[in-house]
Design a protein around this motif. Structure first.
Motif, PDB file in Angstrom:
ATOM      1  N   GLU A  48       0.827  -1.199   0.000  1.00 44.21           N
ATOM      2  CA  GLU A  48       0.000   0.000   0.000  1.00 44.21           C
ATOM      3  C   GLU A  48       0.869   1.260   0.000  1.00 44.21           C
ATOM      4  N   PRO A  49       0.483   2.268  -0.777  1.00 41.65           N
ATOM      5  CA  PRO A  49       1.303   3.481  -0.889  1.00 41.65           C
ATOM      6  C   PRO A  49       1.325   4.272   0.419  1.00 41.65           C
ATOM      7  N   ILE A  50       2.510   4.747   0.770  1.00 39.13           N
ATOM      8  CA  ILE A  50       2.726   5.591   1.940  1.00 39.13           C
ATOM      9  C   ILE A  50       3.240   6.936   1.441  1.00 39.13           C
ATOM     10  N   SER A  51       2.772   8.011   2.015  1.00 36.99           N
ATOM     11  CA  SER A  51       3.258   9.331   1.617  1.00 36.99           C
ATOM     12  C   SER A  51       3.388  10.224   2.835  1.00 36.99           C
ATOM     13  N   ASP A  68       6.954   4.059  11.000  1.00 40.85           N
ATOM     14  CA  ASP A  68       5.849   4.495  10.130  1.00 40.85           C
ATOM     15  C   ASP A  68       4.515   3.990  10.654  1.00 40.85           C
ATOM     16  N   VAL A  71       6.521  16.000  -1.193  1.00 35.84           N
ATOM     17  CA  VAL A  71       5.794  14.788  -0.827  1.00 35.84           C
ATOM     18  C   VAL A  71       6.603  13.568  -1.245  1.00 35.84           C
ATOM     19  N   ILE A  72       6.911  12.719  -0.279  1.00 37.31           N
ATOM     20  CA  ILE A  72       7.646  11.483  -0.523  1.00 37.31           C
ATOM     21  C   ILE A  72       6.640  10.338  -0.596  1.00 37.31           C
ATOM     22  N   GLU A  73       6.675   9.558  -1.670  1.00 34.80           N
ATOM     23  CA  GLU A  73       5.773   8.426  -1.832  1.00 34.80           C
ATOM     24  C   GLU A  73       6.572   7.135  -2.013  1.00 34.80           C
ATOM     25  N   TYR A  74       6.138   6.078  -1.351  1.00 34.22           N
ATOM     26  CA  TYR A  74       6.844   4.797  -1.433  1.00 34.22           C
ATOM     27  C   TYR A  74       5.949   3.709  -0.850  1.00 34.22           C
ATOM     28  N   THR A  75       6.392   2.477  -0.923  1.00 37.16           N
ATOM     29  CA  THR A  75       5.731   1.369  -0.228  1.00 37.16           C
ATOM     30  C   THR A  75       6.770   0.727   0.681  1.00 37.16           C
ATOM     31  N   ASN A 100       5.092  14.399   4.024  1.00 40.12           N
ATOM     32  CA  ASN A 100       5.687  15.657   3.588  1.00 40.12           C
ATOM     33  C   ASN A 100       7.046  15.842   4.236  1.00 40.12           C
TER      34      ASN A 100
END
Length: 258
Positions: free
Chosen positions: A100-103, A158, A110-114, A105
């Protein structure tokens, strides 16, 4: 499915909390005359403040050390029979919260990753080294152990943040502001008990902290491990802890409010 077996655990391999909580060892008059201490990897000693707590951890270590081979054997046999491969493992992780995508600031960006993207290379290395281990070829567990240990802490941080748990603490000198909690502090957060069972948390303490012998996270982070200190058992324990994290469910959590 073996993946579920590895994720959910085994009370015959890792003693359950309900058994550990009953351990009460009365000290003899002679033992009370001496200070109890434990020795770390570098030969440094530290006092044991709670002997019953220590004996509880010692019992966990004895049972686990005697029985872990059952779980290790099932895992290695499945790799040997190609029931577990890296593609199989990734397929399993893709059905969990790790896909699932995690984001968040970071300084206006905005940092997005799994979470899977944080561990995929190390998981592949662990599977490849396990294949070599089975056929008695020379192995190198450094990358899998180091990477997965550190990523475990980052992912757990997280998870707690998403679940409204605390990941920072106020310094004793208030002028210093806040700092990130150490892993030991994260594992004591009350919110964590709403996410994982006490049996899971016991395993995390056992593998990663000085509280329960192995202290793998600290030895990795401070560079205390030398090449000779790495082995399949340590890598497998760290891998099991990563598997336990897949129990987490992002969708079931309510958003945090300031």
């Amino acid at each position: 499915c073996l993946f579920l077996y590895l994720t959910m655990g085994d009370c015959f391999v890792f003693p359950p909390e309900k058994m550990l909580s009953k351990i009460q060892i009365k000290e003899s008059e002679i033992s009370q005359m001496f200070a109890h201490s434990k020795i770390d990897l570098n030969g440094n000693s530290s006092p044991i403040k709670d002997i019953n707590e220590y004996n509880k951890y010692f019992a966990f270590d004895i049972v686990t050390s005697n029985n872990l081979w059952i779980m290790e054997g099932a895992f290695l046999e499945s790799i040997k029979n190609k029931k577990i491969t890296y593609p199989h493992l990734i397929k399993y992780f893709n059905r969990t919260c790790f896909s699932e995508p995690i984001s968040f600031n970071r300084s206006g960006s905005v940092i997005e990753y799994t979470w899977l993207s944080c561990v995929d290379y190390a998981l592949r290395d662990f599977i490849n080294e396990s294949k070599r281990y089975i056929i008695l070829k020379k192995t190198d567990w450094r990358f899998a152990t180091d990477s997965l240990s550190l990523k475990f802490e980052g992912i757990l941080r997280d998870m707690l943040a998403i679940y409204c748990g605390s990941t920072t603490k106020l310094q004793k000198n208030e002028e210093k502001g806040y700092s990130e909690m150490l892993l030991d502090d994260l594992l004591r957060d009350l919110r964590l008990k709403e996410i994982f069972s006490q049996d899971d948390i016991n395993l995390f303490f056992y593998v990663f902290t000085n509280k329960w012998f192995n202290n793998i996270r600290n030895y990795v982070a401070h560079g205390f491990f030398k090449p000779q200190d790495y082995d399949f058992k340590k890598a497998f324990l760290v891998f099991l802890c990563i598997m336990r994290l897949t129990k987490y469910s992002i969708k079931s959590n309510q958003p945090c409010h300031d």
